[in-house]
Enzyme design. Sequence first.
Site, PDB file in Angstrom:
ATOM      1  N   GLU A 353       0.440  -1.643  -0.343  1.00 52.57           N
ATOM      2  CA  GLU A 353       0.092   0.115   0.388  1.00 52.57           C
ATOM      3  C   GLU A 353       1.181   0.999   0.090  1.00 52.57           C
ATOM      4  O   GLU A 353       0.318   2.431   0.499  1.00 52.57           O
ATOM      5  CB  GLU A 353      -0.989   0.047   0.912  1.00 52.57           C
ATOM      6  CG  GLU A 353      -1.609  -1.660   1.252  1.00 52.57           C
ATOM      7  CD  GLU A 353      -2.547  -1.276   2.574  1.00 52.57           C
ATOM      8  OE1 GLU A 353      -3.797  -1.717   2.536  1.00 52.57           O
ATOM      9  OE2 GLU A 353      -1.931  -1.107   3.603  1.00 52.57           O
TER      10      GLU A 353
HETATM   11  C1  TNX Z   1      -4.394  -3.811   4.321  1.00 50.94           C
HETATM   12  S1  TNX Z   1      -2.832  -6.125   3.195  1.00 50.94           S
HETATM   13  C2  TNX Z   1      -3.462  -4.102   5.504  1.00 50.94           C
HETATM   14  C3  TNX Z   1      -2.879  -3.491   6.550  1.00 50.94           C
HETATM   15  C4  TNX Z   1      -3.885  -3.441   7.403  1.00 50.94           C
HETATM   16  C5  TNX Z   1      -5.141  -3.856   7.027  1.00 50.94           C
HETATM   17  C6  TNX Z   1      -6.240  -4.272   7.634  1.00 50.94           C
HETATM   18  C7  TNX Z   1      -1.487  -5.004   3.935  1.00 50.94           C
HETATM   19  C8  TNX Z   1      -0.881  -6.134   3.219  1.00 50.94           C
HETATM   20  N1  TNX Z   1      -2.494  -3.843   4.325  1.00 50.94           N
HETATM   21  O1  TNX Z   1      -2.322  -2.000   7.027  1.00 50.94           O
HETATM   22  O2  TNX Z   1      -3.761  -3.204   8.732  1.00 50.94           O
HETATM   23  O3  TNX Z   1      -5.274  -3.906   5.308  1.00 50.94           O
HETATM   24  O4  TNX Z   1      -7.161  -5.302   6.883  1.00 50.94           O
END
Ligand code: TNX
Length: 540
Positions: A353
């Site tokens: 992200e």
């Molecule tokens: C996505 S999936 C994230 C996390 C969050 C989570 C909450 C991913 C690699 N990163 O930063 O905590 O969703 O469900």
Amino acid sequence: MQKKIVRTVLVFALVLTILAANAIQVSASDTLAPKPKTPTPTSTGPTPIGNIIPMPVSITSTGASFLLPSTADIYVEPGTTELTAVGQYLADKLNPSTGYGMQVLTTAGAPANGNIYLTTVGGDPALGDEGYRLTVTSSLVTVVAYKPVGLFRGIQTIRQMLPAAIESATMQSVPWQMATGTVSDYPRFTWRGSMLDVARHFFSVTDVKRYIDLMAYYKLNVFHFHLSDDQGWRIMINSWPNLALYGGGTQVGGTCSNCYYTQAEYSDIVAYAQSRYITLVPEIDMPGHTNAALASYAELNCNGVAPARYTGTNVGFSSLCISKPITYTFVDDVIRELAALTPGAYMHVGGDEASSTTTADYVSFVSQVQTIVQSHGKQMIGWEEIAQINGLYASSVAQHWNTTNSFAPTAVQKGAKVLMSPANKAYLDMKYSRKIQLGQTWAGLINTQTGYEWDPATIVSGVSESSVLGVEAPLWTETIVTIRDIEYMAYPRLPGYAELGWSPVTGRNWNEYKVRLGSHGPRLTALGVNFYRDALVPWQ
Ligand code: TNX
């Protein structure tokens, strides 16, 4: 007429179920050769073996029983402190509830009747390092394994073959019987893990250890420790102390006093995991998810200004400064200090992200990070976005989570392996149902059945079994505050992921599994686990 059809269908379904249940007894596809030949199981006795999670590769019941006597001790072969420690782990699990005060003693050759014997003498290398053969006769319990880790996995099977009250912390008066027979067992995948996010909410060393010890009961072998995120930095880095001292002062919802682990505490957790044959993989998330670091050191920001600390739950807004040389000094220092404290082969560098970073910057950054990780003698693992870099090493690992835009096939095309954590199947922070308060729903609802019914080798097209390193269930903690919350989200789903990672896929079937899982209700209760009583499971 219609009744007859219904009856025929029911009989047919029953036959299929029996066939499927028997098929589980036979070894399925795996990477180890040659496969052990297994006799057809018989379950004629009063206490058949059969409620073990994860389901072993093969079980043969012989229909009698072994009664653990109050005089029992645990015997290991002489000359190895490691085996004595494995034996002591079992003694420490059995002594509180039995009150037997079992000791770990050494013996050359099998001990007298009425004892438990753990040995690597005659261990079968064809079952692999984690494989074991457990034989229960009416007079003796024996685990033979090629390596001590196999014995450790095997003693989890012993625990699960004893009555559920064996897990009680206080003395119980129960006849400590085990069904007789043989279990021959080894894992399908080498990585069977769970991740705990201690950045969104901080958890004590005691809480973390409890999570790890419960993982061991289901033969999981990797603990992924998510140590940094926007809301907090949780590990002391001596060369950058403000990361912990300032960046460790917040969590979701507000301030948090001294919410970081000292290096001694971190090492203590590593050793605790190691004594359970669980490898700890630390994660420092970057270049995104870094607000706590950016708030702690102004020079890490492109504009030289430290942002305020963050206690909300948004993602995707922070980034290390890709163009500044000091960013790589920082990464090198952090990875160097962590690598020195971490015996496991992997460093997790996050990489998810990074939406405030351009793809070109992202690729440049992660490529440099991969070199840094390697320079400290470790292999890089990151969330699947890292597969975008040119020159991804075959030894690097992409962790699949994004079921709508996966880079896992890209990783495979570049020769790397994939760890399976599909968010809509394996995320322990997703709600079981709308009715429960804890958790999120962005990836969907995941009840115990949904969490169980998928196969790591077929879930992503373009990623076949040979490219799958294993399975991991991450627990993000935006909404999770206490160890009781952690347990509620992880149990009963985590045993299912353990089974997906360990057991042969042949014959796997929810209707059989849910009954076996239901039989673990009293075990989880005896262990004091605050589990979700999913109505889909026939709890005993
Ligand atoms: C996505 S999936 C994230 C996390 C969050 C989570 C909450 C991913 C690699 N990163 O930063 O905590 O969703 O469900």
